[in-house]
Design an enzyme around this catalytic site. Structure first.
Site, PDB file in Angstrom:
ATOM      1  N   TYR A   1       0.842  -1.198   0.000  1.00 48.70           N
ATOM      2  CA  TYR A   1       0.000   0.000   0.000  1.00 48.70           C
ATOM      3  C   TYR A   1       0.876   1.247   0.000  1.00 48.70           C
ATOM      4  CZ  TYR A   1       1.178   0.574   4.935  1.00 48.70           C
ATOM      5  OH  TYR A   1       1.856   0.752   6.107  1.00 48.70           O
TER       6      TYR A   1
ATOM      7  N   PHE B   1       2.326   9.742   3.459  1.00 51.44           N
ATOM      8  CA  PHE B   1       2.618   9.579   4.888  1.00 51.44           C
ATOM      9  C   PHE B   1       3.067   8.168   5.251  1.00 51.44           C
ATOM     10  CE2 PHE B   1      -1.987   8.941   4.426  1.00 51.44           C
ATOM     11  CZ  PHE B   1      -2.164   7.708   5.025  1.00 51.44           C
ATOM     12  N   ASP B   2       2.872   7.201   4.341  1.00 47.15           N
ATOM     13  CA  ASP B   2       3.296   5.831   4.662  1.00 47.15           C
ATOM     14  C   ASP B   2       3.324   5.009   3.378  1.00 47.15           C
ATOM     15  OD1 ASP B   2       4.119   3.647   6.104  1.00 47.15           O
ATOM     16  OD2 ASP B   2       2.163   3.180   6.949  1.00 47.15           O
TER      17      ASP B   2
ATOM     18  N   ILE C   1      -7.527   0.205  10.176  1.00 49.54           N
ATOM     19  CA  ILE C   1      -8.645   1.152  10.165  1.00 49.54           C
ATOM     20  C   ILE C   1      -9.857   0.504   9.506  1.00 49.54           C
ATOM     21  CG2 ILE C   1      -7.173   3.203  10.193  1.00 49.54           C
ATOM     22  CD1 ILE C   1      -7.651   3.469   7.164  1.00 49.54           C
TER      23      ILE C   1
ATOM     24  N   TYR D   1      -8.767   7.724  10.873  1.00 47.64           N
ATOM     25  CA  TYR D   1      -8.244   8.051  12.204  1.00 47.64           C
ATOM     26  C   TYR D   1      -9.073   9.100  12.939  1.00 47.64           C
ATOM     27  CZ  TYR D   1      -4.226   5.282  10.848  1.00 47.64           C
ATOM     28  OH  TYR D   1      -3.415   4.240  10.462  1.00 47.64           O
TER      29      TYR D   1
ATOM     30  N   PHE E   1      -5.522   5.596  -0.142  1.00 48.41           N
ATOM     31  CA  PHE E   1      -4.593   4.468  -0.157  1.00 48.41           C
ATOM     32  C   PHE E   1      -4.660   3.781  -1.506  1.00 48.41           C
ATOM     33  CE2 PHE E   1      -5.433   4.845   4.373  1.00 48.41           C
ATOM     34  CZ  PHE E   1      -4.179   4.663   4.935  1.00 48.41           C
TER      35      PHE E   1
END
Length: 450
Positions: free
Chosen positions: A52, A62-63, A82, A108, A125
């Protein structure tokens, strides 16, 4: 300008896709970037493997599992990720790549995940699904029983050993249904109903109202024998679809007083003995283990009750040892004999069965010691005398085998040393011959000079 437009002002990534939330509230949008293969989708409890990349709406990343070079895995529908992921990944096929747009209430929320994810952030994502597999529910995690949940159950309690269960089940092998029925029975009595051990283990992992698919390997199925009744060949892998309609748990140890434990132990001992007589050793083991679990750590009993408990535990250990010997499983047989001998150091059956377990393990010298001890204490035990002869025979055979092995080893060492010595002599001769030739050449040169 709408509130949604204000919220999305400044976005560099377009928000698009199909609403896949159960409530159809727009909380998770899915856009397929690359179609997957096949028709099968992951189920609740499946372990899924994905890559992902996560970004904010302004395009900032961010990731990323891809940057780490390692696939990310989690159990679907268990709240390990999540909410948007549990919903989105459940709709994916193997090989599929999709974009999930996740509103804050499915990500979140108002808290965000500082420092990278701000409060009330909508996240995007890109997810690629590589594989998924059923949940391993075996105690040893050996892959022998895997579960795929069709319908999640309710509550948190599950049936225990001795629980009364009402189930619907369908057993199949290579797409052929061989068993379909509704049953009500006690967990532990399944073999009487033609159910393999794996089904009873599966039931103890289920919640009220749950429906699931179980894949059961031969070890937990009908094993090397197969099933003549159901026309199942040896070493067959089985599939069972099971629905847990209702169950009533048996009392746990902590819920029973001493009198109840003793009464129940007598009942299950008789049940275990009946299974043993019928050659159902695995089912007998289940019953005898219940006695141990109830009485092994019971304390503060009256002297009479303590004696009864000791006798029941001793019988349980001895019977467990015998069952494991019948199954040619020497290690647990040995362990239960040791526990029996802790209660009665000179117990004839415990010493004899420990000797038998040691024979299975090919520890003939140690087995002989146990059989000799039996004869010392119980001279009339002819079986122990016979076992000593068997041990001595095996020990002689092993001794002869070791002699041959060592003789061969010494022969090889001798041949190696002889070869080494011969090579050294050749090398010495070569050096001596070389020196002789030098002397001859020098003499010739002197004569020529003269």
């Amino acid at each position: 300008m709408t509130a949604e437009e204000v919220a999305n002002e400044g976005c560099s990534i377009p928000i698009e896709g199909e609403d896949i939330t159960p409530k159809k509230d727009g909380g998770v949008l899915k856009l397929v970037k690359k179609e997957g293969t096949g028709t099968e989708l992951p189920m609740i409890g499946d372990k899924v493997f994905v890559h992902y990349v996560g970004t904010l709406l302004d395009g900032s990343q961010f990731d990323s599992s891809r940057d780490r070079g390692e696939k990310f895995s989690f159990e679907l529908g268990k709240g390990q990720v999540i909410k948007a992921w549990d919903i989105g990944v459940a709709t994916m096929k193997i090989g599929e790549i999709c974009q999930l747009t996740c509103k804050p209430e499915y990500a979140y929320g108002a808290a965000g995940s500082p420092p990278k994810i701000p409060p009330n952030a909508t996240l995007l994502f890109q997810v690629e699904l590589f594989d998924f597999r059923g949940e391993d529910i075996t105690d040893d995690e050996d892959g022998g029983i895997t579960r795929r949940i069709i319908t999640k159950g309710e509550g948190y309690t599950k049936p225990n050993e001795g629980a009364t269960v009402e189930v619907w089940l369908e057993g199949s092998h290579e797409d052929r249904v061989f068993d379909e029925r509704e049953l009500k029975f006690e967990v532990g009595d399944g073999e009487n109903l033609g159910l393999p051990l794996g089904v009873e283990k599966a039931l103890q992992a289920m919640e009220q109202g749950e429906e699931a698919l179980f894949t059961i390997k031969p070890k937990y199925g009908f094993g090397t024998a197969g099933s003549e009744k159901y026309n199942i060949p040896p070493n067959a892998t089985l599939q069972y679809k099971i629905k847990m309609k209702a169950f009533e748990k048996a009392k746990e140890s902590w819920e029973m007083n001493t009198i109840e434990k003793l009464e129940q132990s007598v009942i299950v001992k008789e049940k275990g003995t009946q299974y043993f007589k019928e050659g159902k050793y695995k089912q007998a083991i289940v019953q005898y283990k219940r006695i141990v679990s109830w009485l092994e750590h019971e304390s503060s009993m009256q002297p009479d009750d303590e004696e009864k408990a000791k006798a029941l535990r001793l019988a349980a250990y001895l019977n467990l040892a015998m069952c494991y010997l019948k199954l040619q499983d020497a290690n647990p047989a040995l362990e239960n004999c040791d526990k029996a001998l802790e209660l009665d150091a000179n117990n004839e059956k415990a010493l004899f069965r420990r000797g038998e377990a040691l024979v299975v393990m090919k520890e003939f010298d140690m087995a002989k010691v146990d059989f000799q001890r039996v004869i010392e204490l119980y001279p009339a035990n002819k079986a122990a005398k016979s076992q000593i002869s068997i041990c001595q025979k095996h020990m002689r055979e092993q001794h002869e085998k070791d002699k041959r092995l060592y003789a061969n080893m010494f022969q090889k060492f001798a041949e190696r040393d002889a070869k080494k010595e011969a090579d050294q002599e050749k090398e010495q001769d070569k050096k001596q011959n070389g020196s002789a030739m030098e002397i001859d050449e020098n003499a010739a040169q002197e004569q020529t000079a003269a």
